[in-house]
Enzyme design. Sequence first.
Site, PDB file in Angstrom:
ATOM      1  CG  HIS A 220       0.505   5.502  -0.826  1.00 49.95           C
ATOM      2  ND1 HIS A 220      -0.824   5.953  -0.667  1.00 49.95           N
ATOM      3  CD2 HIS A 220       0.517   4.112  -0.540  1.00 49.95           C
ATOM      4  CE1 HIS A 220      -1.407   5.021  -0.744  1.00 49.95           C
ATOM      5  NE2 HIS A 220      -0.645   3.917  -0.549  1.00 49.95           N
TER       6      HIS A 220
ATOM      7  CB  SER B 136      -4.206   2.825   0.291  1.00 52.08           C
ATOM      8  OG  SER B 136      -3.816   2.854  -0.998  1.00 52.08           O
TER       9      SER B 136
ATOM     10  CG  ASP C 269      -0.301   9.123  -1.623  1.00 49.95           C
ATOM     11  OD1 ASP C 269      -0.043   8.583  -2.487  1.00 49.95           O
ATOM     12  OD2 ASP C 269      -1.078   8.826  -0.924  1.00 49.95           O
TER      13      ASP C 269
END
Length: 331
Positions: A295, A170, A265
């Site tokens: 995610h 991320s 995601d």
Amino acid sequence: MLRPYPGMAPWLTTVVTLVDAAGRKPIQDLDLDGIAANRAAVYPRGRLAQRVLGAIDPSVTITTAVADGRGGTRIPLRLYRSGRSGPGAPVIFFYHGGGWVQGNVLNYDPLCADLAAGVGAFVVSVDYRLAPEHKAPAAAHDCIDATRWLLARAEQYAVDASRVAVSGDSAGGNLAAVVTKAFRDAGADGIRAQALIYPAVDCTLASPSIDEHASAPILTRAGIHAFLGHYLDGSGVDPRDPIVSPLFGDLRDLPPALIQTADLDPIRDDGLRYAAALASAGIPVRVTNFQGAPHGFASLAGAYRGGEAHRRELVGFLTAALSAARAGVGG
């Protein structure tokens, strides 16, 4: 109450519902005290938690250090060494996720220990400064500086500074990509691979998946805007500046990449677009889009049915890249 999401398996739906409801308000509803509490929260380590989050490999020794950064900044490091990562071991730098605002290095112990044991590498997890107290590009500068600091002490840490990889998930995937570009721009060639897990690489928020999965579990469109607001608002950094959006700028002469994305995601397309851009620049890239995954699935490796495949691919890619560097293969 379970919140089914199209394409997500029932067991994983249960897990992410519990994660979303674990007493933590959405980032857009938090003040500084709430953000601080989230940062300090450490995942449980009991048997059930291990089933969901993964266990810490017992063969790995965990220690700490502190790196020096620009302007007198002190950057904590969490270090992982397995029995296989003896003198002359390659180095993997890991940068944790959390939207540049949350997250901590302790919650990545299972993943970093897996990398140390599986690859036979010395793993360095960087505890960089977080927003909103520290706006962009503080996080990027800390990751660059900590990486340089440790590699300058390769003999002290008994590692091979010519066999280095970077990884992160991320926001940490963003930072890993930024570090590779900084090292290339400085003429340093020790970074041999970048392994980016659902990376956020475009702070202009142009990826179509942000709207497609606006109400996804774990990360929502509203959450993305809030994280980015904390990181960028008032920083004076343009969202297209490569120091925060590595998708932009020169992508030539970067190390080979593995990019893993989560199909459910909102920032899935960031990773897919970055993979396409790297390939267009002539960079070898492997991209895997994990179906049915939200995610954050890398931190839920035991709950997601593709978690083992994700970890196997990650370890295999890094092992091959760092072994090839030792053999003098490739750049």
